[in-house]
Design a protein around this motif. Structure first.
Motif, PDB file in Angstrom:
ATOM      1  N   TYR A  88       0.878  -1.164   0.000  1.00  0.00           N
ATOM      2  CA  TYR A  88       0.000   0.000   0.000  1.00  0.00           C
ATOM      3  C   TYR A  88       0.921   1.221   0.000  1.00  0.00           C
ATOM      4  O   TYR A  88       1.870   1.276   0.791  1.00  0.00           O
ATOM      5  CB  TYR A  88      -0.880  -0.060   1.254  1.00  0.00           C
ATOM      6  CG  TYR A  88      -1.679   1.168   1.572  1.00  0.00           C
ATOM      7  CD1 TYR A  88      -2.446   1.823   0.606  1.00  0.00           C
ATOM      8  CD2 TYR A  88      -1.695   1.684   2.876  1.00  0.00           C
ATOM      9  CE1 TYR A  88      -3.194   2.943   0.919  1.00  0.00           C
ATOM     10  CE2 TYR A  88      -2.455   2.800   3.205  1.00  0.00           C
ATOM     11  CZ  TYR A  88      -3.196   3.427   2.213  1.00  0.00           C
ATOM     12  OH  TYR A  88      -3.926   4.541   2.527  1.00  0.00           O
ATOM     13  N   ALA A  89       0.700   2.155  -0.908  1.00  0.00           N
ATOM     14  CA  ALA A  89       1.587   3.321  -1.033  1.00  0.00           C
ATOM     15  C   ALA A  89       0.793   4.594  -0.730  1.00  0.00           C
ATOM     16  O   ALA A  89       0.311   5.270  -1.640  1.00  0.00           O
ATOM     17  CB  ALA A  89       2.194   3.376  -2.436  1.00  0.00           C
ATOM     18  N   PRO A  90       0.639   4.936   0.557  1.00  0.00           N
ATOM     19  CA  PRO A  90      -0.266   6.026   0.932  1.00  0.00           C
ATOM     20  C   PRO A  90       0.278   7.437   0.745  1.00  0.00           C
ATOM     21  O   PRO A  90      -0.493   8.396   0.713  1.00  0.00           O
ATOM     22  CB  PRO A  90      -0.535   5.762   2.416  1.00  0.00           C
ATOM     23  CG  PRO A  90       0.687   5.047   2.898  1.00  0.00           C
ATOM     24  CD  PRO A  90       1.180   4.239   1.745  1.00  0.00           C
ATOM     25  N   VAL A  91       1.614   7.594   0.649  1.00  0.00           N
ATOM     26  CA  VAL A  91       2.174   8.951   0.620  1.00  0.00           C
ATOM     27  C   VAL A  91       3.225   9.094  -0.484  1.00  0.00           C
ATOM     28  O   VAL A  91       4.193   8.323  -0.532  1.00  0.00           O
ATOM     29  CB  VAL A  91       2.827   9.328   1.976  1.00  0.00           C
ATOM     30  CG1 VAL A  91       3.235  10.805   1.973  1.00  0.00           C
ATOM     31  CG2 VAL A  91       1.901   9.035   3.148  1.00  0.00           C
ATOM     32  N   ASP A  92       3.021  10.083  -1.365  1.00  0.00           N
ATOM     33  CA  ASP A  92       4.070  10.496  -2.300  1.00  0.00           C
ATOM     34  C   ASP A  92       4.979  11.440  -1.518  1.00  0.00           C
ATOM     35  O   ASP A  92       4.550  12.501  -1.071  1.00  0.00           O
ATOM     36  CB  ASP A  92       3.461  11.206  -3.513  1.00  0.00           C
ATOM     37  CG  ASP A  92       4.501  11.555  -4.576  1.00  0.00           C
ATOM     38  OD1 ASP A  92       5.702  11.657  -4.230  1.00  0.00           O
ATOM     39  OD2 ASP A  92       4.119  11.744  -5.747  1.00  0.00           O
ATOM     40  N   SER A 188       9.582   9.169  -5.086  1.00  0.00           N
ATOM     41  CA  SER A 188       9.621   8.142  -4.038  1.00  0.00           C
ATOM     42  C   SER A 188       8.342   8.146  -3.212  1.00  0.00           C
ATOM     43  O   SER A 188       7.763   9.196  -2.958  1.00  0.00           O
ATOM     44  CB  SER A 188      10.826   8.363  -3.128  1.00  0.00           C
ATOM     45  OG  SER A 188      12.012   8.175  -3.868  1.00  0.00           O
ATOM     46  N   ARG A 189       7.939   6.965  -2.794  1.00  0.00           N
ATOM     47  CA  ARG A 189       6.698   6.793  -2.022  1.00  0.00           C
ATOM     48  C   ARG A 189       6.996   6.106  -0.687  1.00  0.00           C
ATOM     49  O   ARG A 189       7.954   5.335  -0.576  1.00  0.00           O
ATOM     50  CB  ARG A 189       5.695   5.921  -2.803  1.00  0.00           C
ATOM     51  CG  ARG A 189       5.501   6.321  -4.263  1.00  0.00           C
ATOM     52  CD  ARG A 189       4.884   7.708  -4.385  1.00  0.00           C
ATOM     53  NE  ARG A 189       5.001   8.240  -5.736  1.00  0.00           N
ATOM     54  CZ  ARG A 189       4.067   8.130  -6.674  1.00  0.00           C
ATOM     55  NH1 ARG A 189       2.951   7.461  -6.404  1.00  0.00           N
ATOM     56  NH2 ARG A 189       4.253   8.670  -7.862  1.00  0.00           N
ATOM     57  N   LEU A 207       2.359   6.755  12.290  1.00  0.00           N
ATOM     58  CA  LEU A 207       3.616   7.011  11.585  1.00  0.00           C
ATOM     59  C   LEU A 207       3.354   7.480  10.153  1.00  0.00           C
ATOM     60  O   LEU A 207       4.000   8.414   9.658  1.00  0.00           O
ATOM     61  CB  LEU A 207       4.491   5.747  11.601  1.00  0.00           C
ATOM     62  CG  LEU A 207       5.912   5.890  11.049  1.00  0.00           C
ATOM     63  CD1 LEU A 207       6.675   6.999  11.777  1.00  0.00           C
ATOM     64  CD2 LEU A 207       6.665   4.566  11.173  1.00  0.00           C
ATOM     65  N   VAL A 208       2.395   6.847   9.501  1.00  0.00           N
ATOM     66  CA  VAL A 208       2.008   7.277   8.149  1.00  0.00           C
ATOM     67  C   VAL A 208       1.522   8.731   8.181  1.00  0.00           C
ATOM     68  O   VAL A 208       1.886   9.543   7.323  1.00  0.00           O
ATOM     69  CB  VAL A 208       0.922   6.348   7.558  1.00  0.00           C
ATOM     70  CG1 VAL A 208       0.361   6.922   6.251  1.00  0.00           C
ATOM     71  CG2 VAL A 208       1.484   4.946   7.314  1.00  0.00           C
ATOM     72  N   ASP A 209       0.736   9.066   9.198  1.00  0.00           N
ATOM     73  CA  ASP A 209       0.241  10.440   9.338  1.00  0.00           C
ATOM     74  C   ASP A 209       1.390  11.432   9.526  1.00  0.00           C
ATOM     75  O   ASP A 209       1.359  12.545   8.999  1.00  0.00           O
ATOM     76  CB  ASP A 209      -0.729  10.546  10.518  1.00  0.00           C
ATOM     77  CG  ASP A 209      -2.083   9.926  10.207  1.00  0.00           C
ATOM     78  OD1 ASP A 209      -2.388   9.754   9.006  1.00  0.00           O
ATOM     79  OD2 ASP A 209      -2.831   9.606  11.157  1.00  0.00           O
ATOM     80  N   VAL A 215       5.600  15.885   4.735  1.00  0.00           N
ATOM     81  CA  VAL A 215       5.624  16.227   3.307  1.00  0.00           C
ATOM     82  C   VAL A 215       4.848  17.518   3.068  1.00  0.00           C
ATOM     83  O   VAL A 215       5.298  18.412   2.330  1.00  0.00           O
ATOM     84  CB  VAL A 215       5.017  15.077   2.463  1.00  0.00           C
ATOM     85  CG1 VAL A 215       4.842  15.517   1.010  1.00  0.00           C
ATOM     86  CG2 VAL A 215       5.915  13.838   2.537  1.00  0.00           C
ATOM     87  N   ALA A 216       3.690  17.654   3.701  1.00  0.00           N
ATOM     88  CA  ALA A 216       2.852  18.842   3.517  1.00  0.00           C
ATOM     89  C   ALA A 216       3.549  20.097   4.038  1.00  0.00           C
ATOM     90  O   ALA A 216       3.359  21.196   3.500  1.00  0.00           O
ATOM     91  CB  ALA A 216       1.521  18.641   4.235  1.00  0.00           C
TER      92      ALA A 216
END
Length: 217
Positions: A88-92, A188-189, A207-209, A215-216
Motif C-alpha cells: 500500500y503506497a499512501p504517501v508520495d 519516491s513513495r 507514523l504514516v500520518d 511532506v505537507a
C-alpha cells in the motif's frame, strides 16, 4: 514488549534526500548509520519503536511486500515494475524525482522516429514496465535484463536502445546517448505492508500520518 517497526530505506541518491524527511518525521538513525565503513544493515533510531534497514532500492519493495519490514521508502519505478499486491503506497514523499526514459545513440536518433517502430530490442532493468509501455503502442519489445551499466549495451551492440532512470541526463550524454521518449515520471513513495497496516494499525497509522504531515510542511 512489542517488536520495533522496521522501515526499509534504499541505498544511494534517494537516501540522501530521505534523511532530512526522516528527521522531520522525528526519526534519527544511530550514529553508525552514517559510518561509511560500517557493514551493519540494521540500525537503531532515537525511538525504540523504529529500526531502519538499508538495502538496494529494488529490494525495499520485496522486504516490505513479504513482511520482513513493515514500511519502506521506494521509487514509483520499482512499484510499477513489481506491482506487489501486498504493498500500500499512501504517501508520495516528493523526493527522488527522475524519469524512466527510452534512450539510444545520438547518431541513430538523428534518423530515427519512435512513431515508426514495430519491434524494439531494449536493454533494461525494467522489463515489465518496458513491455507494457510498448505493447500499449502496438510495438513488440524484446527486453534484455541488465542490473547496471545500461549505457554499455548500445556501445557493445547488446541492444541498440535502453530503458533506464534518467535524472540530469549527464550519464547518457557522456556515453553518446540521447533520450527519445519518456515512459513515466518517478518520485519516491512511502509503502506499507498491507497486513501490517491492519495488524499493527496503532503503530503504523500514526507514523504514516507523520510522514504525510512532514511532506505537507
Amino acid at each position: 514488549m512489542t517488536e520495533p517497526l522496521i522501515l526499509a530505506v534504499p541505498k544511494g541518491r534517494i537516501l540522501d534526500e530521505a534523511l532530512p524527511l526522516l528527521a522531520r518525521v522525528g526519526i534519527i538513525p544511530e550514529p553508525d548509520f552514517s559510518n561509511e565503513s560500517s557493514r551493519a544493515l540494521r540500525f537503531k533510531t532515537n525511538t525504540p519503536a523504529i529500526d531502519l534497514i538499508r538495502v538496494r532500492a529494488f529490494d525495499v519493495a520485496t522486504f516490505v511486500a513479504h513482511g520482513a519490514a513493515q514500511l519502506g521508502i521506494v521509487g514509483s519505478d520499482v512499484l510499477a515494475e513489481f506491482d506487489y499486491s501486498e504493498l500500500y503506497a499512501p504517501v508520495d514523499l516528493g523526493i527522488g524525482h527522475c524519469r524512466i526514459s527510452v534512450a539510444e545513440p545520438a547518431d541513430l536518433a538523428v534518423k530515427d522516429d519512435p512513431r515508426g517502430w514495430s519491434h524494439v530490442r531494449v536493454a533494461t532493468k525494467y522489463p515489465h514496465i518496458t513491455r507494457a509501455h510498448f505493447e500499449a503502442r502496438g510495438v513488440q519489445a524484446e527486453c534484455i535484463k541488465l542490473n547496471g551499466a545500461m549505457e554499455l549495451a548500445p556501445v557493445l551492440d547488446l541492444a541498440p536502445r535502453i530503458v533506464d532512470l534518467v535524472s540530469s541526463g549527464r550519464t547518457l550524454k557522456e556515453n553518446g546517448l540521447v533520450e527519445v521518449e519518456v515512459i513515466a515520471e518517478v518520485s519516491s513513495r512511502l509503502v506499507v505492508n498491507r497486513a501490517a497496516f491492519k495488524t499493527r494499525a496503532t503503530d503504523v497509522v500514526p507514523l504514516v500520518d507523520k510522514f504525510r504531515k512532514a511532506v505537507a510542511a
